[in-house]
Design a protein around this motif. Structure first.
Motif, PDB file in Angstrom:
ATOM      1  N   GLU A 111       0.798  -1.223   0.000  1.00 57.89           N
ATOM      2  CA  GLU A 111       0.000   0.000   0.000  1.00 57.89           C
ATOM      3  C   GLU A 111       0.834   1.279   0.000  1.00 57.89           C
ATOM      4  O   GLU A 111       0.316   2.355  -0.321  1.00 57.89           O
ATOM      5  CB  GLU A 111      -0.926   0.001   1.228  1.00 57.89           C
ATOM      6  CG  GLU A 111      -1.985  -1.093   1.191  1.00 57.89           C
ATOM      7  CD  GLU A 111      -2.743  -1.227   2.512  1.00 57.89           C
ATOM      8  OE1 GLU A 111      -2.317  -0.577   3.510  1.00 57.89           O
ATOM      9  OE2 GLU A 111      -3.730  -1.971   2.554  1.00 57.89           O
ATOM     10  N   ASN A 112       2.128   1.182   0.320  1.00 56.08           N
ATOM     11  CA  ASN A 112       2.908   2.400   0.532  1.00 56.08           C
ATOM     12  C   ASN A 112       4.213   2.514  -0.252  1.00 56.08           C
ATOM     13  O   ASN A 112       4.757   3.617  -0.366  1.00 56.08           O
ATOM     14  CB  ASN A 112       3.220   2.549   2.026  1.00 56.08           C
ATOM     15  CG  ASN A 112       1.981   2.812   2.849  1.00 56.08           C
ATOM     16  OD1 ASN A 112       1.499   3.934   2.919  1.00 56.08           O
ATOM     17  ND2 ASN A 112       1.437   1.770   3.469  1.00 56.08           N
ATOM     18  N   ALA A 113       4.741   1.414  -0.765  1.00 56.27           N
ATOM     19  CA  ALA A 113       6.032   1.457  -1.468  1.00 56.27           C
ATOM     20  C   ALA A 113       5.853   1.808  -2.945  1.00 56.27           C
ATOM     21  O   ALA A 113       4.738   1.811  -3.473  1.00 56.27           O
ATOM     22  CB  ALA A 113       6.736   0.111  -1.330  1.00 56.27           C
ATOM     23  N   ALA A 114       6.960   2.117  -3.599  1.00 59.43           N
ATOM     24  CA  ALA A 114       6.986   2.260  -5.056  1.00 59.43           C
ATOM     25  C   ALA A 114       7.237   0.869  -5.620  1.00 59.43           C
ATOM     26  O   ALA A 114       8.368   0.377  -5.625  1.00 59.43           O
ATOM     27  CB  ALA A 114       8.083   3.230  -5.477  1.00 59.43           C
ATOM     28  N   LEU A 115       6.172   0.224  -6.061  1.00 61.73           N
ATOM     29  CA  LEU A 115       6.252  -1.178  -6.472  1.00 61.73           C
ATOM     30  C   LEU A 115       6.943  -1.312  -7.834  1.00 61.73           C
ATOM     31  O   LEU A 115       6.814  -0.458  -8.709  1.00 61.73           O
ATOM     32  CB  LEU A 115       4.851  -1.786  -6.529  1.00 61.73           C
ATOM     33  CG  LEU A 115       4.038  -1.716  -5.224  1.00 61.73           C
ATOM     34  CD1 LEU A 115       2.667  -2.353  -5.414  1.00 61.73           C
ATOM     35  CD2 LEU A 115       4.790  -2.387  -4.085  1.00 61.73           C
ATOM     36  N   GLY A 116       7.687  -2.410  -7.990  1.00 61.89           N
ATOM     37  CA  GLY A 116       8.392  -2.664  -9.246  1.00 61.89           C
ATOM     38  C   GLY A 116       9.649  -1.853  -9.429  1.00 61.89           C
ATOM     39  O   GLY A 116      10.209  -1.798 -10.530  1.00 61.89           O
ATOM     40  N   GLY A 117      10.134  -1.231  -8.350  1.00 62.69           N
ATOM     41  CA  GLY A 117      11.293  -0.345  -8.468  1.00 62.69           C
ATOM     42  C   GLY A 117      12.569  -1.035  -8.900  1.00 62.69           C
ATOM     43  O   GLY A 117      13.369  -0.467  -9.657  1.00 62.69           O
ATOM     44  N   ILE A 118      12.775  -2.276  -8.449  1.00 66.44           N
ATOM     45  CA  ILE A 118      13.985  -2.999  -8.848  1.00 66.44           C
ATOM     46  C   ILE A 118      13.888  -3.435 -10.313  1.00 66.44           C
ATOM     47  O   ILE A 118      14.866  -3.338 -11.070  1.00 66.44           O
ATOM     48  CB  ILE A 118      14.216  -4.222  -7.934  1.00 66.44           C
ATOM     49  CG1 ILE A 118      14.395  -3.773  -6.479  1.00 66.44           C
ATOM     50  CG2 ILE A 118      15.452  -5.015  -8.388  1.00 66.44           C
ATOM     51  CD1 ILE A 118      15.538  -2.823  -6.253  1.00 66.44           C
TER      52      ILE A 118
END
Length: 368
Positions: free
Chosen positions: A204-211
Motif C-alpha cells: 500500500e505504501n512502497a513504489a512497487l516494481g522499483g527494482i
C-alpha cells in the motif's frame, strides 16, 4: 518469482546509477555485493503480490555520504550482520528484504543478506530514486508516533576502532537521527536493516516494481553501449520518458561534508544560462539563473557525460568538465507514501535553504 543472475546485477547497477541522482553509493561496491550474492546463494526477486499479507519485510540499506570524502569501510558481512541483529531483536521470522531507494549500489542492498539468510528480494523500493535521509524512504512512517521500529547498523574499521554495531528501537524519526550519527562515527558509511513491516503495508505504501525498473533501464543501457555509445542517452530517455534539461561546463563546485551528508551546490554554464544543482548527498533541485525551479525532488536528477551517457556522481564532478543534466519528471515515476509525507522535508529544506515540499506535494509548476 525469479532467480537473480549476474546479468541482473550488472543491469541493476547500470539502471540504478541513473536513479541514483548523483548519489546512491558506488558502482564498484554494487557490483561486488551483487556478485557475492549470486555466488554464495540463489537470491530470488518476488513481487509483493506473491507474498502473504502478514509476511515480514525489512528494509536493507546503507547510510552515509556517497561522495567519497571520508575514510569508510563496509563489507558484505556487515549487511548480513545488520539483518541478523534485527531478526534476533524482532524475535519473528523475516520473509524478505527491500531497499529504500535505487542507486549505484543501493539497488543491490538486500541481495547479499537475502542470499546468505535464505530470504527473498522484494520488488519494491521506498523511493524510486536516491535521497539523503532515511525518513524519505520510510514509507510515510517518518513522523509516526504510533509505530515503534527497530533499526540496526553494522560497519566501520575494527583496526581504527570505528567499527560499530547498534540496535535501537523507538519512533522512526528519533532512531533515524541516531543512525546518522552512528554512520558518521563509523567513518561515514554503514550497513543498516530497519522497519520490519507486513507485506500488506509495503503493497500500500512502497513504489512497487522499483527494482525491475532499474534492471529494465540497465538492460537498455547495456544494449545501446554494445551498438554505439552515442545512443546511450537516447536509450535512457526513451526507456524512462526523461529528457536532457541542460548541458554545459561545470564552473563551480562547492560541496562540504557534515555529519553523514555531502552538502552544497554545483553550477553549470549552459547555452541557456547558468543552472545551479542543489546537493544533499544527491541532487535535490535545479534552479536557473533567474531563481526559477527547473527540476525538484522527487524528480530524478542525474548528471551524465554528454558523449557516453555515463552517470557522474557528485563526488566525481570536476570543475571544467562538460556535463548533461538528465531529468525524469515525478509524473513519470511511481511515488511512494514516503515522498508524499510532509514531515520529511523541513530537515532538508533547512540544510539547503530552498523550498522542496511545495514542489513535491502541491504540484507547483516548474520551468521545464
Amino acid at each position: 518469482m525469479r532467480q537473480l543472475t549476474l546479468n541482473d546485477v550488472k543491469a541493476a547497477v547500470k539502471g540504478g546509477s541513473i536513479f541514483a541522482s548523483g548519489g546512491g553509493g558506488w558502482v564498484d561496491h554494487g557490483l561486488e555485493i551483487g556478485s557475492a550474492a549470486i555466488t554464495i546463494g540463489r537470491p530470488k526477486l518476488v513481487s509483493i503480490d506473491e507474498l502473504p499479507d502478514d509476511a515480514i519485510i525489512v528494509t536493507a540499506t546503507a547510510i552515509g555520504a556517497p561522495a567519497g570524502t571520508t575514510d569508510w569501510q563496509m563489507l558484505g558481512k556487515d549487511y548480513i550482520k545488520a539483518v541478523q541483529l534485527l531478526q534476533e531483536r524482532l524475535g519473528r521470522k523475516i520473509t524478505g528484504l527491500m531497499t529504500p531507494q535505487n542507486g549505484m549500489s543501493s539497488s543491490i542492498n538486500g541481495w547479499l543478506p537475502a542470499a546468505a539468510l535464505d530470504l527473498v528480494v522484494v520488488d519494491a523500493v521506498g523511493d524510486i530514486r536516491a535521497h539523503p535521509t532515511g525518513k524519505m524512504g520510510s514509507l510515510g512512517l517518518a513522523g509516526s508516533l504510533d509505530y515503534e521500529t527497530i533499526q540496526v547498523v553494522a560497519g566501520g574499521k575494527p583496526e581504527t576502532g570505528s567499527y560499530i554495531e547498534l540496535v535501537v528501537t523507538g519512533t522512526p524519526a528519533k532512531t533515524s537521527n541516531i543512525l546518522r550519527i552512528a554512520s558518521d562515527m563509523s567513518g561515514g558509511f554503514i550497513a543498516c536493516a530497519r522497519h520490519p513491516l507486513p507485506a500488506k503495508f509495503i503493497k500500500e505504501n512502497a513504489a512497487l516494481g522499483g527494482i525491475s525498473r532499474a534492471i529494465e533501464l540497465g538492460n537498455a543501457i547495456i544494449k545501446a553501449e554494445k551498438e554505439d555509445t552515442s545512443k546511450v542517452v537516447d536509450a535512457i530517455c526513451q526507456t524512462t520518458k526523461g529528457k536532457i534539461i541542460g548541458q554545459g561546463t561545470v564552473i563551480k563546485k562547492e560541496i562540504r561534508y557534515s555529519v553523514g551528508y555531502d552538502i552544497g551546490t554545483i553550477t553549470i554554464d549552459t547555452e541557456d544560462g547558468l543552472l545551479t544543482l542543489h546537493v544533499m548527498n544527491e541532487y535535490m533541485a535545479v534552479d536557473n539563473q533567474k531563481g526559477q525551479r527547473v527540476a525538484s525532488f522527487p524528480d530524478v536528477i542525474t548528471t551524465l557525460e554528454p558523449g557516453t551517457g555515463r552517470p557522474v556522481s557528485v563526488g566525481h564532478v570536476k570543475e571544467g568538465e562538460q556535463l548533461s543534466i538528465f531529468n525524469i519528471a515525478k509524473e513519470n515515476l511511481p511515488l511512494s507514501t514516503g515522498v508524499k509525507d510532509s514531515s520529511v522535508y523541513p530537515e532538508v529544506e533547512k540544510v539547503l535553504g530552498i523550498d522542496l515540499a511545495k514542489y513535491a506535494l502541491e504540484g507547483h509548476a516548474l520551468v521545464r
